[in-house]
Design a protein around this motif. Structure first.
Motif, short mmCIF file in Angstrom:
data_model
loop_
_atom_site.label_atom_id
_atom_site.label_comp_id
_atom_site.label_asym_id
_atom_site.label_seq_id
_atom_site.Cartn_x
_atom_site.Cartn_y
_atom_site.Cartn_z
N ASP A 154 0.76 -1.07 -0.04
CA ASP A 154 -0.09 0.05 0.07
C ASP A 154 0.82 1.11 0.03
O ASP A 154 2.20 1.17 0.05
N ASN A 203 1.83 3.42 1.97
CA ASN A 203 2.81 3.40 3.10
C ASN A 203 3.88 2.32 2.96
O ASN A 203 5.14 2.86 3.21
N GLU A 224 -8.71 -1.45 5.23
CA GLU A 224 -9.66 -2.62 5.08
C GLU A 224 -10.32 -2.50 3.80
O GLU A 224 -10.78 -3.47 3.31
N LYS A 280 -9.32 -4.73 1.03
CA LYS A 280 -10.01 -6.28 1.37
C LYS A 280 -11.33 -6.38 0.63
O LYS A 280 -12.07 -6.99 1.23
N GLY A 283 -1.34 -6.73 7.69
CA GLY A 283 -2.31 -8.08 7.67
C GLY A 283 -3.17 -7.83 6.33
O GLY A 283 -3.55 -8.68 5.75
N ASP A 318 -3.34 -10.74 3.82
CA ASP A 318 -4.54 -11.50 3.45
C ASP A 318 -5.02 -11.29 1.94
O ASP A 318 -5.44 -12.09 1.36
N THR A 325 5.03 -6.02 7.33
CA THR A 325 5.98 -4.72 7.78
C THR A 325 4.92 -4.01 9.00
O THR A 325 5.64 -3.38 9.58
N SER A 326 4.09 -4.75 9.51
CA SER A 326 3.18 -4.21 10.88
C SER A 326 3.69 -5.20 11.98
O SER A 326 3.69 -6.48 11.44
N LYS A 375 -3.78 -18.42 6.36
CA LYS A 375 -5.39 -17.97 6.12
C LYS A 375 -5.31 -16.58 5.38
O LYS A 375 -4.61 -15.61 5.62
N LYS A 405 -16.16 -9.11 7.64
CA LYS A 405 -15.04 -9.54 7.86
C LYS A 405 -14.76 -11.01 7.19
O LYS A 405 -15.18 -11.69 7.59
N PHE A 464 11.78 -2.74 9.70
CA PHE A 464 10.68 -1.94 9.09
C PHE A 464 9.49 -1.09 10.07
O PHE A 464 8.85 -0.43 9.78
N THR A 468 9.20 2.78 11.14
CA THR A 468 8.14 3.97 10.54
C THR A 468 6.74 3.68 10.85
O THR A 468 5.62 4.28 10.40
N ASN A 479 -1.76 -2.33 18.37
CA ASN A 479 -2.38 -2.92 17.52
C ASN A 479 -1.87 -4.33 17.41
O ASN A 479 -2.46 -5.61 17.58
N1 LIG Z 1 -4.62 -14.07 8.02
C1 LIG Z 1 -4.54 -13.77 9.53
O1 LIG Z 1 -4.21 -15.02 10.14
C2 LIG Z 1 -4.94 -12.83 10.02
C3 LIG Z 1 -4.46 -12.69 11.66
C4 LIG Z 1 -4.84 -11.38 12.24
C5 LIG Z 1 -5.39 -10.19 11.35
N2 LIG Z 1 -5.39 -10.23 10.27
C6 LIG Z 1 -5.99 -9.38 9.33
O2 LIG Z 1 -5.03 -8.34 9.55
C7 LIG Z 1 -5.46 -7.17 9.06
C8 LIG Z 1 -4.92 -6.17 10.11
O3 LIG Z 1 -3.48 -5.92 9.71
P1 LIG Z 1 -2.90 -4.60 10.16
O4 LIG Z 1 -3.15 -4.24 11.56
O5 LIG Z 1 -1.52 -5.02 9.94
O6 LIG Z 1 -3.42 -3.79 9.04
P2 LIG Z 1 -2.80 -2.89 7.76
O7 LIG Z 1 -2.12 -3.95 7.03
O8 LIG Z 1 -3.94 -2.08 7.44
O9 LIG Z 1 -1.46 -2.21 8.33
C9 LIG Z 1 -1.76 -1.03 9.41
C10 LIG Z 1 -1.29 0.39 8.64
O10 LIG Z 1 0.08 0.54 8.71
C11 LIG Z 1 0.63 0.72 7.66
N3 LIG Z 1 1.88 0.31 7.76
C12 LIG Z 1 2.33 -1.12 7.56
N4 LIG Z 1 3.56 -1.28 7.80
C13 LIG Z 1 3.98 -0.02 8.01
C14 LIG Z 1 5.39 0.17 7.94
N5 LIG Z 1 6.47 -0.37 8.38
N6 LIG Z 1 5.59 1.70 8.06
C15 LIG Z 1 4.54 2.69 8.01
N7 LIG Z 1 3.28 2.21 7.91
C16 LIG Z 1 3.23 0.92 7.85
C17 LIG Z 1 -0.31 0.34 6.71
O11 LIG Z 1 -0.19 1.08 5.36
C18 LIG Z 1 -1.52 0.58 7.37
O12 LIG Z 1 -1.83 2.02 7.32
C19 LIG Z 1 -6.92 -7.35 9.26
O13 LIG Z 1 -7.69 -7.13 8.17
C20 LIG Z 1 -7.13 -8.56 10.11
O14 LIG Z 1 -8.49 -9.40 9.47
C21 LIG Z 1 -5.13 -11.77 9.34
#
Ligand SMILES: NC(=O)c1ccc[n+]([C@@H]2O[C@H](COP(=O)([O-])OP(=O)(O)OC[C@H]3O[C@@H](n4cnc5c(N)ncnc54)[C@H](O)[C@@H]3O)[C@@H](O)[C@H]2O)c1
Length: 355
Positions: free
Chosen positions: A37, A39, A67, A70, A99, A103, A123-124, A136, A145, A163, A166, A174
């Motif tokens: 994305d 970011n 989201e 997705k 995530g 996903d 990266t998160s 998954k 969801k 990573f 930032t 979270n």
């Molecule tokens: N598949 C699975 O087992 C599983 C488990 C838990 C959650 N999930 C899913 O994961 C999603 C949530 O993941 P999330 O919290 O990572 O959300 P996300 O992917 O939206 O990332 C969160 C935010 O952080 C930003 N970001 C990410 N890495 C960054 C970096 N290194 N520097 C700056 N900005 C960065 C993204 O652009 C976004 O704005 C949900 O959709 C949830 O359903 C899936």
């Protein structure tokens, strides 16, 4: 550090780039597609390419963060773009993101031409500790969801903790939510360490969480039994996320899971699975670590409606994974609507008034 999963390795820390480079060399892929994305493409892609030069020839697909991406329309656009690039069965998708990207990219890959390879470079913090492993994949449908998805394992997961430099603070919390969850249901010693702040740093937290999740997923990849434990906090948490979808300030996944963990711990206490002292301990630790905002009554009402539609329900019963003491979990516990309503009231009684 390397963790062996189902046919692939999760590599964490300093060895990740070397392992990724070796993987790409060995894979003989026809094309690389990097999905990110705005970011992750701004903050993580340049560093990734500078360390792993072979990726300079990758095509980069950028979707909007959050989201909203997705969904089916984004999937159609991505599949169409891959067709335009003449992507064949030997193409590789590299998910560079949180995530949402893991996903979404996993889902795109698992369906395109009946399945092509993908790897995750999370990266998160949430993706590093949870979403990037276990296979998954999924997207939302009309705000509900993860209704569409597959269980398809990646070919590798490469975790580069740098990573996180930032990643906004709110997203660090979270990710911490899933770390506290996995500790509470599967490792009392780790939970106790978290409780007193005795962990050595972020890499230790990531590694222990990956190990714990992986131990469970390896035993039950298809979520027939023990993997259901990972849903602790997620039955109410997912319903909360769906109920709050489109809010001015969206509720993050981990924030919803903390609400779910508190409500479901209350339910576990009422079901006599945890003692009053354990319930108090869980509540105090989560309250101390996370910000808890009150939930409005209209959102609570929607939570009830979404719960009736939960994927895990069986024969009209709402089933929960609940802590069974600290460090253990019991799955498939049926809970009635009255107790769920009480648990939501309990949550609001300990949450702060919304700022
Ligand atoms: N598949 C699975 O087992 C599983 C488990 C838990 C959650 N999930 C899913 O994961 C999603 C949530 O993941 P999330 O919290 O990572 O959300 P996300 O992917 O939206 O990332 C969160 C935010 O952080 C930003 N970001 C990410 N890495 C960054 C970096 N290194 N520097 C700056 N900005 C960065 C993204 O652009 C976004 O704005 C949900 O959709 C949830 O359903 C899936």
């Amino acid at each position: 550090m390397k963790v062996n999963s189902i046919g692939y390795q999760v590599v964490i820390g300093s060895e990740s780039i070397k392992a990724l480079t070796a993987f790409l060399k060995k894979g003989k892929y026809s094309q690389y597609f990097i999905l990110g994305d705005e970011n992750t493409i701004q903050h993580c892609l340049p560093a990734l390419i500078s360390k792993c030069q072979v990726l300079s020839k990758a095509e980069v697909f950028e979707v909007e963060s959050g989201e909203v991406s997705k969904g089916l329309s984004i999937c159609s656009q991505l599949w169409q773009t891959m067709l335009d690039y003449k992507a064949d069965k030997q193409a590789l998708i590299i998910n560079l993101g949180g995530g949402v990207i893991c996903d979404l990219g996993g889902f795109i890959a698992s369906v395109y031409k009946r399945g092509i390879d993908f790897v995750n470079i999370p990266t998160s913090l949430l993706a590093m500790t949870d979403a990037s492993i276990g296979g998954k994949t999924g997207i939302n449908l009309e705000g509900v969801k993860n209704v569409l998805g597959t269980i398809t394992q990646p070919k590798g997961v490469f975790i580069i903790p740098e990573f996180l430099a930032t990643l906004p603070e709110r997203h660090i919390d979270n990710g911490l939510a899933e770390i506290y969850k996995i500790a509470l249901i599967s490792d009392k010693a780790f939970w106790n360490k978290l409780a007193v702040g005795k962990t050595k740093g972020i890499e230790e937290l990531i590694t222990r969480s990956v190990q714990l999740k992986n131990n469970i997923v390896k035993k039950d990849p298809g979520e027939k039994n023990i993997r259901k434990a990972l849903n602790f906090g997620h039955t109410i948490g997912h319903a909360m996320e769906s109920a709050c979808f489109g809010r001015k300030e969206d509720l993050l996944h981990g924030e919803a899971i903390i609400i779910g963990m508190l409500c479901e711990s209350f339910i576990a206490y009422k079901k006599k699975l945890i003692s009053k002292d354990e319930m108090t301990e869980i509540t105090q630790i989560l309250r101390f670590t996370f910000t808890l905002n009150k939930v409005s009554s209209s959102e609570f009402q929607k939570v009830g409606e979404f719960l009736l539609n939960d994927k895990k329900n069986k024969n009209g019963k709402i089933l929960f994974a609940l802590p069974d003491g600290i460090g253990k979990c019991r799955t498939d516990v049926a809970v009635n609507e009255n107790l769920i309503a009480q648990s939501l009231d309990f949550y609001n009684s300990i949450a702060n008034a919304k700022a």
